[in-house]
Design a protein around this motif. Sequence first.
Motif, mmCIF file in Angstrom:
data_model
loop_
_atom_site.group_PDB
_atom_site.id
_atom_site.type_symbol
_atom_site.label_atom_id
_atom_site.label_comp_id
_atom_site.label_asym_id
_atom_site.label_seq_id
_atom_site.Cartn_x
_atom_site.Cartn_y
_atom_site.Cartn_z
ATOM 1 N N LYS A 279 0.830 -1.195 0.000
ATOM 2 C CA LYS A 279 0.000 0.000 0.000
ATOM 3 C C LYS A 279 0.870 1.252 0.000
ATOM 4 N N VAL A 286 -3.142 0.435 -3.721
ATOM 5 C CA VAL A 286 -2.625 -0.899 -3.373
ATOM 6 C C VAL A 286 -2.200 -1.628 -4.634
ATOM 7 N N SER A 376 2.533 -1.007 4.592
ATOM 8 C CA SER A 376 1.899 0.311 4.529
ATOM 9 C C SER A 376 2.855 1.462 4.316
#
Length: 380
Positions: A279, A286, A376
């Motif tokens: 991400k 994503v 992330s």
Amino acid sequence: MGTVERSGDDHTSEVESGEEEEIVGGGELAQHLLKSGITRNEMLAAITNRIHVETLAALPPNVRRRIRALRSLQKEFVDIEAKFYSEVHALECKYEKLYKPLFEKRAHIVSGSYEPTDDECLNPWRDESEEEELARAVQGAAITDGSEKKPAEEEPKAIEPAMDPNVKGVPDFWYTIFRNVSMLCEMMQEHDEPILKCLQDIKVQMHDDPIGFTLEFHFAPNDYFTNTILTKEYSMKCKPDEENPLEFEGPEIYSCKGCEINWKKGKNVTVKTIKKKQKHKSRGSVRTVTKSVQADSFFNFFSPPAMPEDPNSTLASDIQALLTADFEIGHYIRERVVSRAVLLYTGEGLDEDDDDDYEEEEDSYSDEDSGTEEVSDVED
């Protein structure tokens, strides 16, 4: 256990209380060693040696003198013991040449390139009647299977089936051995099985200088790799260490070398592809990426880890443990599998651990699920 931590330019060190208790007797020496930046194992070894020195120092001078004489005698014993092991290896090399013709004939029988004579099939030391009766009983069960059981007087008499001319040698000989021997079966994965069914022979080549041996795995042409022989070489040393001769305990492995497997495209069973979702930390988009990672496989046996340059590092200690376990497998294959193959095939020569009748539950999961993770903080 505690950990050693360093921070800043002053290289201050802290040891948790559990470790302090473990290294009782270290005192100032322990603090000095910690500040020197050595590993915990090295520190414990140094402290242990210090304790031994202090114990000996407490003895009367004449007793310490006699202890030194005993050490000299021990050194002489070690020198003789090293010579013993060297001569044992030379004897193994000599007899390996005598075993070789027998193993070659075994390979020919297993492959079907040679049909043994009636005389060669005689086993006068054992009663074959039980084996023949069991074979007929099995055949009889196959004849009546799935049909209504008839009275005993009407049951067909089991007849030994005629030899099938299409059966060559002993099918799946080495594959069956892998299935029977627990040490090998634990290494073998389901995707390894079609390849191991192509295994035709395992040979041992002994080496004189340096002492050691090479395992040769001979394969029939297959859909997985182009190699016809895969090798695993072990080199050992049989001389006491010059700096610590009294620590000698026999031949020690110092080198282990595998071989490159020339896998055909898409057939490498030692790697698997997993998918990971990444991400973007600012845009929130994503993406899915694929990554190749090592997969469990018997064929990882041919890619042993290499020792790091620093033999005293913690990594070297871990790798040495892996190599020791690897050597145990290689030694077992040489000593037990190659020399007693037919007994492992029939089950007569299996250890108790190999012959246990138990089942283990297996975890079921997909490579994709097990390798997927959210990341992330990935930037383009």
